[in-house]
Write a protein that holds these residues in place. Structure first.
Motif, mmCIF file in Angstrom:
data_model
loop_
_atom_site.group_PDB
_atom_site.id
_atom_site.type_symbol
_atom_site.label_atom_id
_atom_site.label_comp_id
_atom_site.label_asym_id
_atom_site.label_seq_id
_atom_site.Cartn_x
_atom_site.Cartn_y
_atom_site.Cartn_z
ATOM 1 N N UNK A 74 0.764 -1.046 -0.207
ATOM 2 C CA UNK A 74 -0.022 -0.161 0.124
ATOM 3 C C UNK A 74 0.862 1.415 0.135
ATOM 4 N N UNK A 75 1.972 1.052 0.519
ATOM 5 C CA UNK A 75 2.868 2.257 0.779
ATOM 6 C C UNK A 75 3.486 2.528 -0.793
ATOM 7 N N UNK A 76 3.824 1.636 -1.398
ATOM 8 C CA UNK A 76 4.278 1.709 -2.859
ATOM 9 C C UNK A 76 3.105 2.202 -3.691
ATOM 10 N N UNK A 77 2.116 1.702 -3.458
ATOM 11 C CA UNK A 77 0.670 2.243 -4.285
ATOM 12 C C UNK A 77 0.629 3.713 -4.171
ATOM 13 N N UNK A 78 0.559 4.134 -2.769
ATOM 14 C CA UNK A 78 0.416 5.388 -2.652
ATOM 15 C C UNK A 78 1.603 6.362 -3.044
ATOM 16 N N UNK A 79 2.682 5.865 -3.216
ATOM 17 C CA UNK A 79 3.657 6.511 -3.847
ATOM 18 C C UNK A 79 3.224 6.717 -5.425
ATOM 19 N N UNK A 80 3.250 5.440 -5.846
ATOM 20 C CA UNK A 80 3.183 5.673 -7.585
ATOM 21 C C UNK A 80 1.798 6.411 -7.897
ATOM 22 N N UNK A 81 0.684 6.343 -6.955
ATOM 23 C CA UNK A 81 -0.541 6.614 -7.419
ATOM 24 C C UNK A 81 -0.941 8.171 -6.803
ATOM 25 N N UNK A 82 0.235 8.840 -6.453
ATOM 26 C CA UNK A 82 -0.011 10.153 -5.898
ATOM 27 C C UNK A 82 -0.336 10.953 -7.197
ATOM 28 N N UNK A 83 -1.725 11.465 -7.245
ATOM 29 C CA UNK A 83 -2.021 12.368 -8.440
ATOM 30 C C UNK A 83 -1.557 13.843 -8.282
ATOM 31 N N UNK A 84 -1.383 14.298 -7.112
ATOM 32 C CA UNK A 84 -0.782 15.653 -7.012
ATOM 33 C C UNK A 84 0.736 15.515 -7.615
ATOM 34 N N UNK A 85 1.412 14.528 -7.207
ATOM 35 C CA UNK A 85 2.991 14.380 -7.569
ATOM 36 C C UNK A 85 2.978 14.444 -9.163
ATOM 37 N N UNK A 86 1.982 13.459 -9.595
ATOM 38 C CA UNK A 86 1.903 13.314 -11.322
ATOM 39 C C UNK A 86 1.687 14.694 -11.991
ATOM 40 N N UNK A 87 0.543 15.401 -11.504
ATOM 41 C CA UNK A 87 0.268 16.575 -12.081
ATOM 42 C C UNK A 87 1.497 17.646 -12.021
ATOM 43 N N UNK A 88 2.316 17.606 -10.815
ATOM 44 C CA UNK A 88 3.470 18.432 -10.541
ATOM 45 C C UNK A 88 4.204 18.094 -11.767
ATOM 46 N N UNK A 89 4.464 16.787 -11.807
ATOM 47 C CA UNK A 89 5.817 16.242 -12.714
ATOM 48 C C UNK A 89 5.218 16.737 -14.294
ATOM 49 N N UNK A 90 3.950 16.709 -14.476
ATOM 50 C CA UNK A 90 3.512 17.017 -15.888
ATOM 51 C C UNK A 90 3.732 18.520 -16.102
ATOM 52 N N UNK A 91 3.650 19.222 -15.033
ATOM 53 C CA UNK A 91 3.847 20.931 -15.114
ATOM 54 C C UNK A 91 5.327 20.928 -15.354
#
Length: 448
Positions: free
Chosen positions: A114-131
């Motif tokens: 679940x810890x790995x899943x929460x890291x890989x599934x962090x939508x705010x982190x992915x959106x910041x990466x896209x920016x």
């Protein structure tokens, strides 16, 4: 009409005054224009590093995905993109006065997977990466175009001052050579072109800063779903704390009140038994039994009060009957309009309790604090929602949080938290002088 909301926390920076409209002729000389140019400089210094961070994240995630440790590293870099987002929000806030709310705090899941899943599934982190990826070409193009326009404009405007210092062999070729020979009208054309470019420069530059601002607001701020999820977590945490406090209060009432009375009853019955078994005074035994009987009745009354605080007995016959009974017992005239179909089918028990206690507390507040002379309660079902509206003719001015700047919660804050805990909506309209109207919208079921 206005909805009462929580005031800004004490110590928060005061909001800057709204910027005045910028005219075409004043734009090159306004501070905002130069702050926008400064923002492009800051963005140009940061964007290449953020762009590299974004591609390194993908490279490491793809290269190390076959190993479990690689998933942790890649997930950590995804969450780390939030830091880059915070840096860009800070730059926008300090230079352009653009306030972008922070996304909800990252919460790592419990357990290994679940810890790995929460890291890989962090939508705010992915959106910041896209920016970081998308904003890089915009920043570079904006800086280059803005700087070229500004340099050419300033060079053309000042050309009559420095053209004479050009090398002679360069001036003899083409336009510059003609200008040196003495064609003053060509100098005027150069200056006019520079002035035109200078006045066009702020607006062209603003296109890029506005595009970057829109991207930041879309990718670096919280989504509606994330905000709603954070509100639900906070509301449910408050509801859990309130339930725990309620259980502790019930335990204390049972221990300090009911239990003590039952112990006294048992002792009085024992004394009466001793009086009767040892040939004592029957009158004394009768008096002890009468006292024990009275104490037992008082204990039963206390138990009913405690049970009523857990679940109102009036709800056993349905919400409509419970609300009409509540209206009949209210300390001031209450008109309860319950639309047909509210109890068909029955609402979830938790929802019925929230509706009942909300109406009861608002009615009590209207009589006790608002000086109202009448209350109107209207309840109707709208699809999968039940809408409760309570209005009174009191003095108004009710708030969820004290408006003295302290942010202290009022009694309505508890009601709002209880409503939000089941994904409901709480709307308060209470201008000074009244009337006060509270609208509560709740789901008919607490199950998804």
């Amino acid at each position: 009409m206005s909805t009462m909301t929580s005031p800004a926390p004490s110590g928060a920076p005061a909001a800057r005054p709204a910027a005045r409209p910028v005219g075409f002729l004043t734009a090159p000389f306004r501070s905002r224009t130069w702050r926008e140019y400064g923002y492009l400089w800051i963005a140009l210094l940061v964007a290449p590093f953020g762009f590299a961070y974004g591609w390194v994240t993908i490279a490491l995630l793809a290269g190390l995905a076959v190993t479990v440790a690689g998933l942790w590293v890649g997930g950590g870099l995804i969450v780390g993109a939030r830091g880059w987002g915070a840096l860009h929000r800070l730059a926008l806030r300090q230079t352009l006065d653009v306030e972008i709310p922070e996304p909800p705090v990252f919460v790592r899941g419990r357990g290994f997977w679940r810890g790995i899943g929460s890291l890989l599934g962090d939508s705010s982190g992915w959106r910041a990466w896209l920016y970081l990826i998308v904003s890089f070409p915009v920043v570079v193009a904006g800086f280059v175009v803005s700087t070229v326009f500004l340099a050419v404009a300033l060079g053309s405007v000042t050309y009559p001052i420095w053209y004479r210092y050009l090398p002679l062999d360069a001036m003899e070729d083409g336009l510059y050579g003609d200008l040196v020979v003495g064609q003053a009208n060509e100098l005027l054309v150069a200056v006019a072109s520079g002035v035109l470019l200078l006045f066009l420069w702020p607006w062209l530059q603003r296109l890029f800063t506005m595009l970057l601002t829109v991207l930041a607001q879309a990718l670096l701020g919280p989504t509606r779903g994330a905000v709603r999820m954070a509100e639900l977590r906070a509301s449910r945490a408050v509801a859990v704390d309130a339930a725990d406090a309620r259980l502790r209060r019930i335990e204390r009432d049972l221990h300090d009140g009911t239990q003590a009375r039952l112990v006294a009853v048992a002792m009085q019955v024992d004394e009466a038994r001793e009086q009767l078994s040892d040939g004592g005074d029957p009158r004394a035994a009768t008096g002890l039994l009468d006292t024990a009987h009275a104490s037992a009745l008082e204990t039963l009354a206390e138990l009913r009060e405690i049970a009523r605080g857990i679940h109102p007995a009036a709800l056993d016959s349905g919400l409509a009957v419970a609300l009409r009974t509540l209206a009949a017992r209210a300390p001031l005239p209450v008109r309860a309009d319950v639309a047909p179909g509210v109890d068909d089918p029955r609402l979830a028990p938790a929802v019925e309790s929230i509706v009942y206690y909300t109406v009861a507390e608002l009615t009590t507040n209207a009589a006790k604090h608002a000086g109202a002379t009448a209350v109107h309660v209207h309840v109707e079902r709208q699809g999968r929602r039940v809408v409760v509206q309570v209005s009174d003719d009191g003095r108004g001015g009710a708030v969820v949080f004290d408006d003295d700047g302290s942010g202290k919660r009022t009694g309505l804050a508890g009601l709002r938290d209880r409503v939000h805990a089941v994904d409901g909506a709480f709307d308060l309209i209470s201008p000074p002088g009244g009337p006060t109207v509270v609208t509560v919208t709740l789901p008919t079921s607490t199950r998804p």
